[in-house]
Design a protein around this motif. Structure first.
Motif, PDB file in Angstrom:
ATOM      1  N   ASP A 123       0.796  -1.212   0.134  1.00  0.00           N
ATOM      2  CA  ASP A 123      -0.068   0.086  -0.055  1.00  0.00           C
ATOM      3  C   ASP A 123       0.724   1.432  -0.040  1.00  0.00           C
ATOM      4  OD1 ASP A 123      -2.163  -1.602   0.043  1.00  0.00           O
ATOM      5  OD2 ASP A 123      -2.688  -1.376   2.057  1.00  0.00           O
ATOM      6  N   ALA A 124       1.798   1.219   1.075  1.00  0.00           N
ATOM      7  CA  ALA A 124       2.946   2.322   1.120  1.00  0.00           C
ATOM      8  C   ALA A 124       3.570   2.848  -0.271  1.00  0.00           C
ATOM      9  CB  ALA A 124       3.647   2.153   2.096  1.00  0.00           C
ATOM     10  N   SER A 125       3.756   1.827  -0.947  1.00  0.00           N
ATOM     11  CA  SER A 125       4.744   1.695  -2.425  1.00  0.00           C
ATOM     12  C   SER A 125       3.866   1.609  -3.596  1.00  0.00           C
ATOM     13  CB  SER A 125       5.769   0.777  -2.440  1.00  0.00           C
ATOM     14  OG  SER A 125       5.298  -0.645  -2.099  1.00  0.00           O
ATOM     15  N   HIS A 126       2.579   1.596  -3.380  1.00  0.00           N
ATOM     16  CA  HIS A 126       1.601   1.509  -4.824  1.00  0.00           C
ATOM     17  C   HIS A 126       2.130   0.175  -5.432  1.00  0.00           C
ATOM     18  CE1 HIS A 126       0.439   5.411  -3.514  1.00  0.00           C
ATOM     19  NE2 HIS A 126       1.525   5.699  -3.469  1.00  0.00           N
ATOM     20  N   ALA A 127       2.417  -0.923  -4.735  1.00  0.00           N
ATOM     21  CA  ALA A 127       2.710  -2.030  -5.650  1.00  0.00           C
ATOM     22  C   ALA A 127       1.175  -2.976  -5.761  1.00  0.00           C
ATOM     23  CB  ALA A 127       3.670  -3.202  -4.814  1.00  0.00           C
ATOM     24  N   ALA A 128       0.883  -2.680  -6.692  1.00  0.00           N
ATOM     25  CA  ALA A 128      -0.795  -3.357  -7.124  1.00  0.00           C
ATOM     26  C   ALA A 128      -0.543  -4.958  -6.990  1.00  0.00           C
ATOM     27  CB  ALA A 128      -1.083  -3.023  -8.682  1.00  0.00           C
ATOM     28  N   GLY A 129       0.255  -5.671  -7.446  1.00  0.00           N
ATOM     29  CA  GLY A 129       0.067  -7.046  -7.354  1.00  0.00           C
ATOM     30  C   GLY A 129       0.188  -7.523  -5.612  1.00  0.00           C
ATOM     31  N   PRO A 130       1.152  -7.364  -5.127  1.00  0.00           N
ATOM     32  CA  PRO A 130       1.240  -7.314  -3.762  1.00  0.00           C
ATOM     33  C   PRO A 130       0.105  -7.020  -2.899  1.00  0.00           C
ATOM     34  CG  PRO A 130       3.319  -7.097  -4.408  1.00  0.00           C
ATOM     35  CD  PRO A 130       2.513  -6.520  -5.483  1.00  0.00           C
ATOM     36  N   SER A 131      -0.380  -5.930  -3.193  1.00  0.00           N
ATOM     37  CA  SER A 131      -1.549  -5.266  -2.524  1.00  0.00           C
ATOM     38  C   SER A 131      -2.943  -6.202  -2.804  1.00  0.00           C
ATOM     39  CB  SER A 131      -1.871  -3.773  -3.152  1.00  0.00           C
ATOM     40  OG  SER A 131      -2.908  -3.268  -2.452  1.00  0.00           O
ATOM     41  N   VAL A 132      -3.132  -6.882  -3.817  1.00  0.00           N
ATOM     42  CA  VAL A 132      -4.296  -7.415  -4.089  1.00  0.00           C
ATOM     43  C   VAL A 132      -4.195  -8.821  -3.602  1.00  0.00           C
ATOM     44  CG1 VAL A 132      -5.743  -8.557  -5.893  1.00  0.00           C
ATOM     45  CG2 VAL A 132      -4.857  -6.130  -6.169  1.00  0.00           C
ATOM     46  N   LEU A 133      -2.805  -9.509  -3.714  1.00  0.00           N
ATOM     47  CA  LEU A 133      -2.852 -10.900  -3.518  1.00  0.00           C
ATOM     48  C   LEU A 133      -2.531 -10.978  -2.016  1.00  0.00           C
ATOM     49  CD1 LEU A 133      -0.324 -11.947  -6.305  1.00  0.00           C
ATOM     50  CD2 LEU A 133      -2.623 -12.556  -6.162  1.00  0.00           C
ATOM     51  N   SER A 134      -2.017 -10.078  -1.327  1.00  0.00           N
ATOM     52  CA  SER A 134      -2.049 -10.247   0.114  1.00  0.00           C
ATOM     53  C   SER A 134      -3.428  -9.980   0.666  1.00  0.00           C
ATOM     54  CB  SER A 134      -1.126  -8.940   0.806  1.00  0.00           C
ATOM     55  OG  SER A 134      -1.770  -7.816   0.519  1.00  0.00           O
ATOM     56  N   ARG A 135      -4.324  -9.272   0.214  1.00  0.00           N
ATOM     57  CA  ARG A 135      -5.776  -9.337   0.601  1.00  0.00           C
ATOM     58  C   ARG A 135      -6.498 -10.488   0.153  1.00  0.00           C
ATOM     59  NH1 ARG A 135      -4.217  -4.055   0.418  1.00  0.00           N
ATOM     60  NH2 ARG A 135      -5.069  -2.410   1.819  1.00  0.00           N
ATOM     61  N   CYS A 136      -6.144 -11.042  -0.862  1.00  0.00           N
ATOM     62  CA  CYS A 136      -6.876 -12.576  -1.303  1.00  0.00           C
ATOM     63  C   CYS A 136      -6.406 -13.625  -0.265  1.00  0.00           C
ATOM     64  CB  CYS A 136      -6.589 -12.793  -2.580  1.00  0.00           C
ATOM     65  SG  CYS A 136      -7.215 -11.692  -4.007  1.00  0.00           S
ATOM     66  N   GLU A 137      -5.201 -13.613  -0.041  1.00  0.00           N
ATOM     67  CA  GLU A 137      -4.661 -14.494   0.903  1.00  0.00           C
ATOM     68  C   GLU A 137      -5.162 -14.510   2.367  1.00  0.00           C
ATOM     69  OE1 GLU A 137      -2.861 -17.218   0.104  1.00  0.00           O
ATOM     70  OE2 GLU A 137      -1.583 -16.822  -1.438  1.00  0.00           O
ATOM     71  N   LEU A 138      -5.201 -13.277   2.667  1.00  0.00           N
ATOM     72  CA  LEU A 138      -5.668 -13.022   3.965  1.00  0.00           C
ATOM     73  C   LEU A 138      -7.272 -13.322   4.334  1.00  0.00           C
ATOM     74  CD1 LEU A 138      -3.748  -9.646   4.770  1.00  0.00           C
ATOM     75  CD2 LEU A 138      -3.648 -11.762   6.216  1.00  0.00           C
ATOM     76  N   ALA A 139      -7.840 -13.089   3.072  1.00  0.00           N
ATOM     77  CA  ALA A 139      -9.274 -13.429   3.104  1.00  0.00           C
ATOM     78  C   ALA A 139      -9.556 -15.102   3.220  1.00  0.00           C
ATOM     79  CB  ALA A 139     -10.052 -13.202   1.584  1.00  0.00           C
ATOM     80  N   LEU A 140      -8.521 -15.748   2.984  1.00  0.00           N
ATOM     81  CA  LEU A 140      -8.753 -17.221   3.070  1.00  0.00           C
ATOM     82  C   LEU A 140      -8.500 -17.806   4.414  1.00  0.00           C
ATOM     83  CD1 LEU A 140      -7.082 -18.524  -0.084  1.00  0.00           C
ATOM     84  CD2 LEU A 140      -9.510 -18.559   0.495  1.00  0.00           C
ATOM     85  N   LEU A 141      -7.867 -16.797   5.385  1.00  0.00           N
ATOM     86  CA  LEU A 141      -7.584 -17.295   6.701  1.00  0.00           C
ATOM     87  C   LEU A 141      -8.791 -17.039   7.727  1.00  0.00           C
ATOM     88  CD1 LEU A 141      -3.886 -15.472   7.005  1.00  0.00           C
ATOM     89  CD2 LEU A 141      -4.578 -18.024   6.696  1.00  0.00           C
ATOM     90  N   PRO A 142      -8.715 -17.792   8.774  1.00  0.00           N
ATOM     91  CA  PRO A 142      -9.845 -17.467   9.804  1.00  0.00           C
ATOM     92  C   PRO A 142     -10.153 -15.920  10.052  1.00  0.00           C
ATOM     93  CG  PRO A 142      -8.664 -19.387  10.422  1.00  0.00           C
ATOM     94  CD  PRO A 142      -8.003 -18.788   9.296  1.00  0.00           C
ATOM     95  N   GLY A 143     -11.605 -15.644   9.922  1.00  0.00           N
ATOM     96  CA  GLY A 143     -11.901 -14.200  10.150  1.00  0.00           C
ATOM     97  C   GLY A 143     -11.245 -13.261   9.211  1.00  0.00           C
ATOM     98  N   GLY A 144     -11.119 -13.813   7.803  1.00  0.00           N
ATOM     99  CA  GLY A 144     -10.706 -12.955   6.614  1.00  0.00           C
ATOM    100  C   GLY A 144     -11.809 -12.154   5.980  1.00  0.00           C
ATOM    101  N   ASP A 145     -11.331 -11.199   5.534  1.00  0.00           N
ATOM    102  CA  ASP A 145     -12.338 -10.180   4.843  1.00  0.00           C
ATOM    103  C   ASP A 145     -12.445 -10.245   3.152  1.00  0.00           C
ATOM    104  OD1 ASP A 145     -14.041  -8.051   4.097  1.00  0.00           O
ATOM    105  OD2 ASP A 145     -12.860  -6.600   5.391  1.00  0.00           O
TER     106      ASP A 145
END
Length: 217
Positions: A123-145
């Motif tokens: 988010d701080a460095s405006h890196a689109a790929g890691p920004s999207v994929l980190s959120r997708c991976e976090l969404a799969l963890l318990p309590g993910g959004d």
């Protein structure tokens, strides 16, 4: 040409690109040779960014081969180099790759920490790929959004590369159960397969983890 004119920096750039292409085609042995040559050459000429990319590429090949844990030392080496040279975007990408490996082997705590750190850096460095994929991976963890992942994907889809789009769609299907994402992942994979020769299609499907998972789903 780089070898012919003796440009070691240009050779390192070519090796990084060639290794990535060969891996995407499922030609893992050739990709590994490129990564190891890139590593040795980068050390020879003092190019830590090249070393980091070589380690990251090697870790991806190991994961494609079904051994994600074996790639952890290579990812940690890449992370240390990225942090040393102060490359926030590549640091974010490596953090996300590590978090994804931790999630795959069932280490939820380390997965969450690495993915959240990668997300903040992206988010701080405006890196689109890691920004999207980190959120997708976090969404799969318990309590993910999952909604957070969907919003980020919708906003940044146009800035993702082809592999990132396929990966995000597969992860979003897993997070939401919406088969439209799986259909989109399959369509993107079919488009990629249509662009390669007939001889490359089988290894591209069989030897790339992401492609295997899309086809199996």
């Amino acid at each position: 040409i780089a070898c012919e004119v003796g440009s070691l920096k240009s050779e390192s750039n070519a090796l990084e690109g060639l290794g990535s292409v060969l891996r995407s085609l499922g030609r893992t042995e050739e990709a590994s040779a490129c990564h190891e040559r890139l590593l040795a050459l980068s050390r020879e000429i003092g190019l830590p960014a090249g070393e980091a990319l070589a380690h990251l590429g090697a870790a991806r090949v190991l994961r494609d081969r079904g051994d994600p844990a074996a790639g952890e030392p290579r990812l940690r080496a890449a992370l240390a180099l990225c942090e040393r040279i102060g490359d926030p975007q590549q640091t974010a990408a490596t953090r996300v790759a590590l978090g994804s490996v931790f999630a795959e082997v069932g280490d939820e705590a380390r997965a969450r920490e690495s993915l959240a750190t990668g997300r903040a850096l992206a988010d701080a460095s405006h890196a689109a790929g890691p920004s999207v994929l980190s959120r997708c991976e976090l969404a799969l963890l318990p309590g993910g959004d999952a909604q957070d992942a969907l919003r980020e994907f919708a906003e940044k889809e146009a800035r993702l590369d082809a592999e990132e789009r396929r990966a995000a769609r597969l992860l979003l299907w897993r997070a939401t159960g919406d088969r439209a994402h799986l259909a989109a992942a399959k369509r993107l994979l079919d488009e990629a397969l249509a662009q390669v020769s007939a001889r490359d299609r089988e290894p591209m499907l069989a030897n790339v983890r992401l492609h295997r998972e899309i086809a199996a789903a």
